[in-house]
Design an enzyme around this catalytic site. Structure first.
Site, PDB file in Angstrom:
ATOM      1  CG  ASP A  25      -2.008  -1.087   1.112  1.00  0.00           C
ATOM      2  OD1 ASP A  25      -2.545  -1.285   0.001  1.00  0.00           O
ATOM      3  OD2 ASP A  25      -2.286  -1.752   2.123  1.00  0.00           O
ATOM      4  CB  SER A 164      -3.593  -9.398   4.961  1.00  0.00           C
ATOM      5  OG  SER A 164      -2.530  -9.723   4.086  1.00  0.00           O
TER       6      SER A 164
END
Ligand SMILES: *[C@@H]1O[C@H](CO)[C@@H](O)[C@H](O)[C@H]1NC(C)=O
Ligand SMILES: *[C@@H]1O[C@H](CO)[C@@H](O)[C@H](O)[C@H]1NC(C)=O
Ligand SMILES: *[C@@H]1O[C@H](CO)[C@@H](O)[C@H](O)[C@H]1NC(C)=O
Length: 322
Positions: A25, A164
């Site tokens: 990200d 995650s």
């Protein structure tokens, strides 16, 4: 007091490890900055190397800059067109961006930065994430940039863990990073640090944290503000399998009205098959689907060769070719 402080600093020193931290990200994401803060607070030497832009879904692709300068703005325009293709925070030589994929960021850290600026230090553990969005099952394993960085490290013989989270709200750390104990990124950073500490504790005198060729895929549930009634702050840990019940892969979805393509999900008997591992373990996808306040931890291997009985079966299919 003085004695305690000395003792604590010795304890911290004896477990200090070298960690390479990346994500998909981007280096300016709140999640990775919170994890960086907490791993450092645990006494480790952390080198953060992450993409300058959003690289979700790039899998293990090994992409690198094709020019010395950025041709477009990075994520959150924290670095912009014309800036160098890689650089560090002005006030922190341990925090770098690279105009590449998560997998190539691992390479940039290990093959470029460490020999030049970090005295050829040995990395004890590569950690990737926490990602915004869960990465569940082998159908997604090859697609996820977060997991791609992890298996690339494992290929190289460096132990690695992919993390995650269940949220999907990527934010700029300068707007969002705080100390609120109910913030998702703070809970995920704390949980991630707890797992890393546990691994280091058990490592003892072993040169590697995990067995050669093995990595971990860790998925957090919705926690803190994103959990129902802010009820999930201290999830339990569950040992899971990557495949099995509810496991899905990607298919192409097409919307007839808008003409837009998007991700679709598809289960299959292939994703339900169990050829190696402990077949009784719950699948990570199923655990997360239950909505339980629980973290899924799965061990994977990069030995993709089919199990011996399957290789034998396939050999007969190819006979008489050999
Ligand atoms: C690091 O290792 C490389 C390759 O093995 C070597 O060329 C270089 O001199 C080393 N650097 C330091 C600071 O020891
Ligand atoms: C996303 O994160 C930002 C910054 O922390 C927050 O202000 C916003 O409410 C969040 N949005 C959602 C949908 O959770
Ligand atoms: C297709 O897109 C429209 C407009 O965004 C949406 O209302 C509709 O639910 C979508 N159809 C499917 C099958 O997802």
């Amino acid at each position: 007091m003085q004695f305690l402080a000395t003792l604590l600093s010795i304890v911290a020193l004896t477990v200090a490890k070298n960690i390479l931290l990346t994500n998909d990200d981007g280096w300016a994401a709140t999640e990775i900055r919170a994890f960086y803060r907490d791993l450092k607070a645990a006494g480790h030497n952390v080198l953060l190397v992450a993409p300058v832009s959003q690289r979700s879904g790039w899998g293990g692709k090994f992409d690198f800059p094709d020019s010395p300068e950025l041709k477009t703005d990075g994520e959150f325009a924290y670095r912009v067109k014309g800036d160098p293709s890689f650089d560090h925070e002005i006030d922190d030589m341990n925090v770098w961006y690279f105009n590449g994929t998560p997998a190539s960021c691992v390479g940039f850290g290990l093959d470029y930065l460490i020999p030049r600026y970090f005295d050829n230090m040995t990395i004890d553990l590569v950690v990737s994430g926490p990602n915004q969005g869960n990465n569940l099952g082998s159908g997604v394993y090859t697609t996820s940039g977060t997991v791609g960085a992890c298996y690339n490290a494992v290929y190289r013989g460096v132990s690695a863990v992919a993390f995650s989270g269940a949220e999907s709200n990527n934010s700029f750390f300068k707007d969002s990073l705080d100390e609120d104990p109910l913030s998702e990124f703070n809970i995920n950073a704390k949980l991630g640090t707890q797992i890393v500490q546990q691994l280091f504790e058990k490592q003892g005198a072993n040169p590697n944290v995990l067995p050669a060729g093995v990595g971990l895929n860790v998925n957090f549930p919705k926690v803190g503000y994103s959990s129902k009634g802010e009820s999930c702050v201290d999830p339990k840990f569950v040992y899971t399998r990557m495949n099995g019940q509810d496991a899905y892969g990607l298919k192409l979805a097409y919307n007839e009205t808008t003409g837009a393509f998007s991700y679709g999900l598809k289960t299959s008997n292939a994703l339900g098959a169990c050829y190696s591992g402990i077949c009784d373990l719950p699948s990570e996808t199923h655990l997360l689907a239950t909505g339980e306040c629980a973290v899924a931890i799965s061990a994977f291997q990069i030995d993709y060769d089919a199990a011996a009985f399957l290789q034998e079966e396939v050999r007969t299919l190819l006979e008489p070719l050999f």
